[in-house]
Structure formats: structure tokens, C-alpha cells
Design a protein around this motif. Structure first.
Motif, PDB file in Angstrom:
ATOM      1  N   GLN A 171       0.855  -1.183   0.000  1.00 25.63           N
ATOM      2  CA  GLN A 171       0.000   0.000   0.000  1.00 25.63           C
ATOM      3  C   GLN A 171       0.895   1.238   0.000  1.00 25.63           C
ATOM      4  OE1 GLN A 171      -3.379  -0.012   2.688  1.00 25.63           O
ATOM      5  NE2 GLN A 171      -3.203  -2.230   2.962  1.00 25.63           N
ATOM      6  N   THR A 172       0.422   2.273  -0.652  1.00 23.27           N
ATOM      7  CA  THR A 172       1.236   3.475  -0.895  1.00 23.27           C
ATOM      8  C   THR A 172       0.939   4.595   0.089  1.00 23.27           C
ATOM      9  OG1 THR A 172       1.312   2.909  -3.229  1.00 23.27           O
ATOM     10  CG2 THR A 172       1.850   5.186  -2.644  1.00 23.27           C
ATOM     11  N   VAL A 173       2.000   5.239   0.527  1.00 27.00           N
ATOM     12  CA  VAL A 173       1.919   6.445   1.359  1.00 27.00           C
ATOM     13  C   VAL A 173       2.487   7.582   0.503  1.00 27.00           C
ATOM     14  CG1 VAL A 173       2.725   7.597   3.453  1.00 27.00           C
ATOM     15  CG2 VAL A 173       2.205   5.131   3.491  1.00 27.00           C
ATOM     16  N   THR A 174       1.777   8.710   0.458  1.00 29.56           N
ATOM     17  CA  THR A 174       2.213   9.874  -0.306  1.00 29.56           C
ATOM     18  C   THR A 174       2.610  10.995   0.648  1.00 29.56           C
ATOM     19  OG1 THR A 174       0.724   9.295  -2.108  1.00 29.56           O
ATOM     20  CG2 THR A 174       1.554  11.550  -2.081  1.00 29.56           C
ATOM     21  N   VAL A 175       3.767  11.581   0.377  1.00 35.80           N
ATOM     22  CA  VAL A 175       4.279  12.699   1.187  1.00 35.80           C
ATOM     23  C   VAL A 175       4.383  13.915   0.271  1.00 35.80           C
ATOM     24  CG1 VAL A 175       6.164  13.515   2.630  1.00 35.80           C
ATOM     25  CG2 VAL A 175       5.623  11.065   2.551  1.00 35.80           C
ATOM     26  N   THR A 176       3.833  15.041   0.736  1.00 33.17           N
ATOM     27  CA  THR A 176       3.859  16.281  -0.049  1.00 33.17           C
ATOM     28  C   THR A 176       4.717  17.317   0.659  1.00 33.17           C
ATOM     29  OG1 THR A 176       1.631  15.825  -0.882  1.00 33.17           O
ATOM     30  CG2 THR A 176       2.415  18.109  -1.066  1.00 33.17           C
ATOM     31  N   GLY A 177       5.598  17.955  -0.115  1.00 32.08           N
ATOM     32  CA  GLY A 177       6.486  18.993   0.456  1.00 32.08           C
ATOM     33  C   GLY A 177       5.718  20.238   0.830  1.00 32.08           C
ATOM     34  N   ALA A 178       6.222  20.942   1.844  1.00 29.18           N
ATOM     35  CA  ALA A 178       5.598  22.187   2.308  1.00 29.18           C
ATOM     36  C   ALA A 178       6.513  23.359   2.001  1.00 29.18           C
ATOM     37  CB  ALA A 178       5.312  22.111   3.803  1.00 29.18           C
ATOM     38  N   ASN A 179       5.920  24.477   1.641  1.00 28.74           N
ATOM     39  CA  ASN A 179       6.677  25.696   1.361  1.00 28.74           C
ATOM     40  C   ASN A 179       6.899  26.465   2.657  1.00 28.74           C
ATOM     41  OD1 ASN A 179       7.947  27.750   0.045  1.00 28.74           O
ATOM     42  ND2 ASN A 179       6.132  28.542  -0.983  1.00 28.74           N
ATOM     43  N   ASP A 180       8.142  26.815   2.935  1.00 30.16           N
ATOM     44  CA  ASP A 180       8.424  27.606   4.142  1.00 30.16           C
ATOM     45  C   ASP A 180       9.049  28.929   3.783  1.00 30.16           C
ATOM     46  OD1 ASP A 180      10.997  26.875   3.447  1.00 30.16           O
ATOM     47  OD2 ASP A 180      11.352  25.659   5.215  1.00 30.16           O
TER      48      ASP A 180
END
Length: 180
Positions: A171-180
Motif C-alpha cells: 500500500q502506498t503512502v504519499t508525502v507532499t512537500g511544504a513551502n516555508d
């Protein structure tokens, strides 16, 4: 001769009559737990007036499962086939059952793949997969969280549920980058 294993190892035992029968004697063997082991040779032994004193072999083979259930004991039930045995003195006999242990070859574990890429501050995503190493006996939930939400968050697959039906499907986990 020993125990069976989930890797397919066999065990054997022998049967022999104490006295010469007046007719053919049939001895049946069957497992009381076919999920752990089965009789794969010598399920019915036939003793005659000529071979009654010669030991005959029963072969038992371990059965593999995907559950880390430890080593499991089971019995090979040994019975006189009274309906076919020609010597009435052997009909009422109850031979001893044989106890065997099927040695487990499964180890509980979780496999996490390498991440597919790096995330970006522009919202770029990366993924990884998770899969169980053995079949669970009930539902297993695995949570994924980030240790720094200012850099990225889990946006898909934060809680994965594995069951007895899908435990071996990644099963897949998706990680999204955050803008700082």
C-alpha cells in the motif's frame, strides 16, 4: 522420525502387526489438522498373511501457511478399517495416534520501500510502500506521520489497514512537500 515443517519437510512412522492375521487387515492414517500436515504416503496400510511382520511406512508432510502461528502440534489418527478388514480379531483394535509438530517458517514483519524521490517546496510529492511480511490473524493498522510538518506532510495513506485478504499487497503512502 521427527517433525514436519512448513518448508515441506516430511516425517515418517511405521506400522506392523503383532500376530499373523487370518485375512487382510487395513490400517488407515489421516491428519486431524490438514492445515498443518497431511498423510502423503501410506494412508492405508495393507497387512496380509504374508507381510504382517514387515513394517510399513506412513509419510506425513508439513503444510505451509503465511501466518506466524508458531510450531503447531497435530495428530495422525490411526484406525483399523473395520469395514474392510477380514480378520475379526483386528476389527475392535484402536492403534495409538501419532503426534507430530509442524515447525513454523514465518516471521512477523513490516517492509517499507525506499522513498520514490524528494519532495519540493513547490508541493512536489514522493511515495513509498508498506507491506506485511506474514498474514495477520486480524486487521493491522499502520500510521504514517511526519516529524516536521513545516517541511512536508503525509497527504495520502496516513493510515493503512492490512487484513487477512490484502496483507501481501503493498500500500502506498504519499508525502507532499511544504513551502516555508
Amino acid at each position: 522420525s521427527g517433525n514436519t515443517t512448513e518448508a515441506g519437510a516430511t516425517a515418517t512412522f511405521t506400522g506392523v502387526l503383532y500376530t499373523e492375521p487370518t485375512g487382510d487387515v487395513y490400517i488407515d492414517s489421516a491428519s486431524d489438522d490438514a492445515t498443518e500436515g497431511t498423510v502423503t504416503g501410506g494412508a492405508t496400510l495393507t497387512f496380509t498373511t504374508l507381510n504382517w511382520a514387515t513394517p510399513q511406512t506412513v509419510t506425513v508432510t508439513g503444510v505451509d501457511d503465511d501466518v506466524d502461528d508458531g510450531n503447531v502440534a497435530y495428530n495422525i489418527l490411526v484406525t483399523v478399517d473395520a469395514g474392510n478388514t477380514a480378520d475379526p480379531l483386528y476389527d475392535p483394535l484402536t492403534p495409538s495416534d501419532v503426534t507430530v509438530t509442524n515447525t513454523d517458517n514465518d516471521t512477523v514483519g513490516v517492509t517499507v520501500s525506499a522513498i520514490s524521490a524528494n519532495t519540493t517546496e513547490a508541493g512536489g510529492t514522493a511515495t513509498f510502500t508498506v507491506v506485511l511480511g506474514t498474514e495477520p490473524t486480524g486487521d493491522v493498522e499502520i500510521d504514517s506521520v511526519t516529524d516536521d510538518v513545516t517541511e512536508g506532510t503525509v497527504t495520502g495513506g496516513a493510515t493503512l489497514t492490512f487484513t487477512t485478504l490484502n496483507w501481501d499487497t503493498p500500500q502506498t503512502v504519499t508525502v507532499t512537500g511544504a513551502n516555508d
